[in-house]
Enzyme design. Structure first.
Site, short mmCIF file in Angstrom:
data_model
loop_
_atom_site.label_atom_id
_atom_site.label_comp_id
_atom_site.label_asym_id
_atom_site.label_seq_id
_atom_site.Cartn_x
_atom_site.Cartn_y
_atom_site.Cartn_z
N CYS A 102 0.86 -1.18 0.00
CA CYS A 102 0.00 0.00 0.00
C CYS A 102 0.90 1.24 0.00
CB CYS A 102 -0.86 0.06 1.26
SG CYS A 102 -2.04 -1.28 1.43
N GLU A 137 -9.80 -11.85 -26.63
CA GLU A 137 -8.83 -11.87 -25.52
C GLU A 137 -7.65 -12.78 -25.94
OE1 GLU A 137 -8.21 -11.00 -22.15
OE2 GLU A 137 -6.61 -12.48 -22.31
N CYS A 149 -6.83 1.28 -16.64
CA CYS A 149 -6.15 1.24 -15.34
C CYS A 149 -4.91 2.12 -15.37
CB CYS A 149 -5.79 -0.20 -14.97
SG CYS A 149 -4.82 -1.05 -16.22
N1 SAH Z 1 -12.16 -6.98 -19.07
C1 SAH Z 1 -11.63 -8.00 -18.21
C2 SAH Z 1 -10.08 -8.08 -18.18
C3 SAH Z 1 -9.30 -6.83 -18.40
S1 SAH Z 1 -7.59 -7.00 -18.06
C4 SAH Z 1 -12.17 -7.84 -16.80
O1 SAH Z 1 -12.68 -6.79 -16.45
O2 SAH Z 1 -12.09 -8.79 -16.04
C5 SAH Z 1 -6.88 -6.88 -19.67
C6 SAH Z 1 -6.93 -8.16 -20.47
O3 SAH Z 1 -6.31 -7.94 -21.75
C7 SAH Z 1 -6.18 -9.35 -19.85
O4 SAH Z 1 -7.09 -10.41 -19.72
C8 SAH Z 1 -5.08 -9.67 -20.88
O5 SAH Z 1 -4.81 -11.05 -20.98
C9 SAH Z 1 -5.67 -9.14 -22.16
N2 SAH Z 1 -4.74 -8.77 -23.24
C10 SAH Z 1 -3.50 -8.24 -23.13
N3 SAH Z 1 -3.00 -7.96 -24.35
C11 SAH Z 1 -3.95 -8.30 -25.26
C12 SAH Z 1 -4.03 -8.22 -26.68
N4 SAH Z 1 -3.04 -7.73 -27.39
N5 SAH Z 1 -5.16 -8.65 -27.28
C13 SAH Z 1 -6.20 -9.14 -26.54
N6 SAH Z 1 -6.17 -9.23 -25.19
C14 SAH Z 1 -5.06 -8.83 -24.56
#
Ligand code: SAH
Length: 458
Positions: free
Chosen positions: A87, A340, A415
């Protein structure tokens, strides 16, 4: 140009007034315009600071003594706050944390995206910003011949002495870690020794579904064999009825990555269940699942509100993970396509769609920046696109594909405010307009900032 000489020297003690905060929550004070970054300093405070590093355009200091204390300074409830470093904001009132996150989004939009006239709302916080994490993964070691658990000291692999609780972790998970530790110690199960790459138990991971109260215990071991497995499992499941799953994950590698490839069920189910809103999720040891479900619900509700669906829309959810947002959207859309990169996440997504009897979602494994242009070429024209990329933001090819597809609305869950701002600039130059941005505090007490932006076709 006149060469500027830093007005301070290393090891010098100075009097500093803090004016601002960095992204990480460090205090910023200036001496003749030269900024010094000082951990734990708060705006408005006057303090004695020891200069510890001097660079050309900025320096770092250590807080020695506060002469004028900010009303936003609070006593960190965690005993190991400074040693742990997990934290960063426990010394700040929650109100200041929320303001800081809102400002961070505003500043990024302005400085990186040159976007100034867009409303950035007040950060949506938690009523009780403690004990919110549904998952804990904690290293196991020895001290004085006894098995111990605790987070690593900042920038080290030494387990913090005397750490018996984590104030952002759900109490139940804390208690489960302690139960496993105590029983394993009594049975004589060996802890893993990182330096020698010997021993057995590396990490204890515990995850609890807050809505269902189902708990999963993951014992991460170096070895295939787990001595006293039967005794450990028996005692755990007989003592704690909320445990629905005990699994062993084998990680034979010398690595910082916590989980290994293979997981075997020792007792109970392979999954635990949890719900967010009306959607049910099956979560296995290796599934990605948001750690703060209460705030996740607020974030997804906001994304759904911004998507403004009536039931007739075609929607794309890019970077969909295990399909959490996709399933949320599918409740209100005609059809949702999720994409994904991680194949296991897509298997989870498909299983979750089935679990919720939703047949208007399709999930694809692939890089979003390649699949989206391909979809465009196939003639897919969504009404709404939702993106939720990792910290580095969207690839340019994906932003271009979105601009070509011309959806009415884009909902961007981010994020990282800096990459959000960079990507918004590209979308704005491509004919879109940012309408509003809503920060949501997913990780109280830490410097992480999450927000959702609504972008519309001009
Ligand atoms: N929307 C989801 C996860 C978001 S985190 C939720 O809210 O739970 C971002 C995601 O992007 C991760 O699962 C990661 O594996 C994926 N990711 C990273 N690079 C990527 C790419 N080039 N194409 C598709 N997905 C990707």
């Amino acid at each position: 140009m006149v060469k500027q000489i830093p007005p301070v020297q290393k090891n010098q003690t100075i009097e500093l007034t803090f004016e601002d905060l960095t992204h990480e929550g460090d205090g910023v004070g200036k001496i003749n315009g030269y900024p010094l970054f000082v951990p734990y300093g708060l705006p408005g405070e006057k303090a004695k600071v020891k200069v510890i590093k001097v660079k050309k355009n900025f320096g770092f200091g250590k807080l020695l003594e506060i002469d004028q204390v900010s009303p936003d300074r609070v006593e960190p409830p965690c005993d190991v706050y400074v040693q742990c470093g997990g934290c960063q904001l426990q010394h700040m009132s929650y109100n200041l944390q929320l303001n800081m996150k809102q400002n961070q989004v505003k500043n990024a939009l302005k400085k990186v995206g040159h976007i100034t006239d867009v409303p950035v709302h007040s950060t949506i916080g938690m009523d009780d910003p403690w004990r919110y994490r549904n998952k804990v993964q904690i290293p196991v070691g020895y001290r004085g011949g006894e098995l111990i658990t605790g987070f690593y000291r900042k920038r080290s692999h030494e387990i913090i002495d005397g750490m018996d609780t984590c104030v952002i972790t759900a109490e139940i998970n804390d208690r489960m870690v302690e139960a496993v530790r105590r029983i394993a110690d009594r049975l004589g199960i060996q802890a893993y020794n990182e330096e020698k790459h010997k021993g057995v138990l590396r990490h204890i991971m515990v995850r609890t579904g807050f809505e269902t109260n189902e708990t999963m215990i993951v014992l991460v071991t170096r070895t295939e064999e787990l001595p006293y497995e039967t005794e450990l499992v028996k005692e755990l499941n007989e003592t704690y009825p909320q445990i629905k799953s005990i699994v062993q994950n084998v990680n034979k590698q010398k690595t910082n990555v916590i989980l290994g490839k293979n997981t075997k069920v020792l007792w109970g189910q392979e999954y635990i269940y949890d719900t967010i809103g009306d959607i049910k999720f099956a979560i296995s040891a290796k599934s990605f699942y948001q750690v703060n479900p209460a705030q996740t619900k607020k974030l997804y509700d906001k994304a759904l509100e911004y998507a403004d669906l009536s039931g007739n829309e075609i929607v794309i959810d890019a970077y969909c993970g295990i399909g959490t947002i996709s399933l949320f959207l599918a409740q209100k859309a005609k059809k949702v396509y999720g994409v994904e990169i991680v194949p296991e996440a897509i298997s989870d997504a498909k299983a979750n769609a089935k679990l919720n009897h939703m047949d208007n979602v399709e999930f694809y494994v692939g890089e979003a920046e390649k699949v989206m242009p391909w979809w465009t070429a196939q003639g897919l024209r969504p009404d709404v696109i939702v993106v939720d990329p990792p910290r580095k933001g969207c690839e340019e090819a994906l932003l271009e594909a979105m601009i070509t597809m011309k959806p009415k609305r884009i909902v961007y869950v981010s994020c990282n405010p800096s990459t959000l701002a960079r990507d918004l600039r590209i979308l704005e130059d491509g004919g879109y307009e940012t309408k509003q941005v809503q920060p949501v505090d997913m990780f109280p007490q830490t410097g992480h900032v999450e927000c959702v932006a609504l972008i519309e076709l001009k």
